[in-house]
Each structure stands twice: as structure tokens, then as C-alpha cells.
Design a protein around this motif. Structure first.
Motif, short mmCIF file in Angstrom:
data_model
loop_
_atom_site.label_atom_id
_atom_site.label_comp_id
_atom_site.label_asym_id
_atom_site.label_seq_id
_atom_site.Cartn_x
_atom_site.Cartn_y
_atom_site.Cartn_z
N TYR A 192 14.65 7.32 8.44
CA TYR A 192 14.51 6.48 9.63
C TYR A 192 13.46 7.02 10.60
CZ TYR A 192 15.61 4.09 13.97
OH TYR A 192 15.52 3.37 15.12
N SER A 193 13.43 8.31 10.83
CA SER A 193 12.50 8.89 11.81
C SER A 193 11.13 9.20 11.22
CB SER A 193 13.10 10.18 12.39
OG SER A 193 13.30 11.12 11.35
N GLU A 194 10.94 8.97 9.94
CA GLU A 194 9.69 9.32 9.29
C GLU A 194 8.79 8.10 9.09
OE1 GLU A 194 11.12 13.09 6.56
OE2 GLU A 194 11.12 11.09 5.67
N ILE A 195 7.48 8.40 8.98
CA ILE A 195 6.50 7.37 8.64
C ILE A 195 5.76 7.83 7.39
CG2 ILE A 195 6.22 6.54 11.00
CD1 ILE A 195 3.63 8.15 11.19
N CYS A 196 5.03 6.93 6.75
CA CYS A 196 4.31 7.25 5.53
C CYS A 196 2.83 7.47 5.86
CB CYS A 196 4.47 6.12 4.52
SG CYS A 196 3.76 6.49 2.91
N CYS A 197 2.36 8.69 5.65
CA CYS A 197 0.95 9.03 5.88
C CYS A 197 0.38 9.60 4.60
CB CYS A 197 0.82 10.07 6.99
SG CYS A 197 1.31 9.46 8.60
N LYS A 198 -0.63 8.97 4.08
CA LYS A 198 -1.31 9.40 2.84
C LYS A 198 -0.33 9.55 1.68
CE LYS A 198 -5.08 11.84 5.09
NZ LYS A 198 -5.77 13.13 5.22
N GLY A 199 0.67 8.70 1.62
CA GLY A 199 1.63 8.71 0.52
C GLY A 199 2.72 9.76 0.64
N ALA A 200 2.88 10.37 1.82
CA ALA A 200 3.93 11.37 2.03
C ALA A 200 4.72 11.00 3.28
CB ALA A 200 3.33 12.76 2.19
N CYS A 201 6.02 11.22 3.22
CA CYS A 201 6.88 10.93 4.37
C CYS A 201 6.79 12.11 5.35
CB CYS A 201 8.32 10.76 3.92
SG CYS A 201 8.59 9.30 2.91
N VAL A 202 6.41 11.81 6.59
CA VAL A 202 6.29 12.85 7.62
C VAL A 202 7.00 12.40 8.89
CG1 VAL A 202 4.12 13.77 6.72
CG2 VAL A 202 4.07 11.96 8.41
N CYS A 243 6.68 4.80 -0.28
CA CYS A 243 5.77 5.85 0.16
C CYS A 243 5.40 6.76 -1.01
CB CYS A 243 6.40 6.66 1.29
SG CYS A 243 5.25 7.80 2.06
N GLY A 244 4.16 6.69 -1.44
CA GLY A 244 3.68 7.52 -2.54
C GLY A 244 3.92 6.88 -3.89
N ASN A 285 0.87 -1.17 0.00
CA ASN A 285 0.00 0.00 0.00
C ASN A 285 0.91 1.22 0.00
OD1 ASN A 285 -1.93 1.94 0.31
ND2 ASN A 285 -2.92 0.99 2.06
N VAL A 286 0.96 1.95 -1.12
CA VAL A 286 1.89 3.08 -1.24
C VAL A 286 1.47 4.26 -0.38
CG1 VAL A 286 2.76 2.45 -3.52
CG2 VAL A 286 0.75 3.92 -3.34
#
Length: 156
Positions: free
Chosen positions: A116-126, A107-108, A99-100
């Protein structure tokens, strides 16, 4: 000395006898019950004689090799596999269903990795530790006037 020779001969004979008794000469088929019962149950004894009898011992052959190979359907050949129930995601990246919108490694779009510190939310790294719209996780918004620090709204 004579006693020792007799003892060795006796041991050799016992070893030979156990070796001969341990090796089966032919496979035997046992049928529970009388012959009359077998005939009343429509049991055909000629089937046992005509079928090929496989050895009961697995020694020398591996069960792994006896198994039929599994056929796996990859999404690069069958893209509908990813849309099936229980699939990890509807998108296909490198022969795997993902799931992209939520996958950190894709991600996306396929191949776009989050730091490393980011997660993928709605296809964007945050970064959930400092992002007001995704504080501590995806879609957790902080109220107006508060800030996101260490993944918590209005910390300290």
C-alpha cells in the motif's frame, strides 16, 4: 341521469376518435418542393417505393440491440496493440496493456503487486517516504549526507 349518460357517450366517442387518429395507417413520404424540382435534381421516386421502410417508432425495440457489437482487440491475441500510440504500456498482463516499470499492480512482472505505501519505480517496489534514491517520487535523489523522511530530503 340522462345527462350523465350523454356525457359518458360523448367522452367515449372522443376517446375512440383520438385513438383512431393517433395510430398511423401507413408511412407517408413527403418531398419538399414541386415534382418538377425533384426531377431536375435527379431524384428517383421509385427508390422510395422499392426500399424497405422501417418504422419511425422505437417502441418495442431497443436501440441497444440494434447496434453492432464492438470488436475489441486484446493484447493476448494481438500483442502489438500494446505498442500502438496512446496505449497505457508496452507489456501485456491479463489481457490488458500495462507498463511493468511503473504499474503498482504489475511491478517488474505481471502479477507482482506493491504494498500500500509503495510505488513502482523502474520495475521495483519502493517506499517514497524513506528511500534516498526515490524520495517523494520516482528518481528524486537526496544529496549526499541528507536523509529522506516523510518523502522530503533533509526534513527538520
Amino acid at each position: 341521469m340522462k345527462c350523465l349518460m350523454v356525457f359518458l357517450m360523448l367522452v367515449m366517442l372522443m376517446a375512440l376518435a383520438t385513438a383512431l387518429l393517433a395510430t398511423p395507417t401507413e408511412e407517408e413520404v413527403f418531398i419538399d418542393g414541386d415534382d418538377e424540382d425533384a426531377q431536375t435534381d435527379n431524384f428517383d421516386a421509385s427508390l422510395l417505393e422499392s426500399e424497405e421502410v422501417l418504422p419511425a417508432s422505437l417502441r418495442g425495440t431497443g436501440r441497444f440491440l440494434a447496434q453492432t457489437p464492438r470488436v475489441t482487440m486484446t493484447c493476448n491475441k494481438y500483442p502489438r496493440v500494446c505498442r500502438a500510440k496512446g496505449s497505457p504500456g508496452p507489456d501485456c498482463c491479463k489481457k490488458k496493456c500495462v507498463n511493468v516499470k511503473t504499474d503498482r499492480l504489475n511491478c517488474g512482472m505481471c502479477g507482482k503487486k506493491c504494498k500500500y505505501s509503495e510505488i513502482c519505480c523502474k520495475g521495483a517496489c519502493v517506499n517514497p517516504l524513506s528511500n534516498k534514491k526515490h524520495c517523494g517520487g520516482c528518481n528524486i535523489k537526496c544529496k549526499k549526507g541528507s536523509s529522506c523522511v516523510y518523502g522530503m530530503c533533509s526534513y527538520a
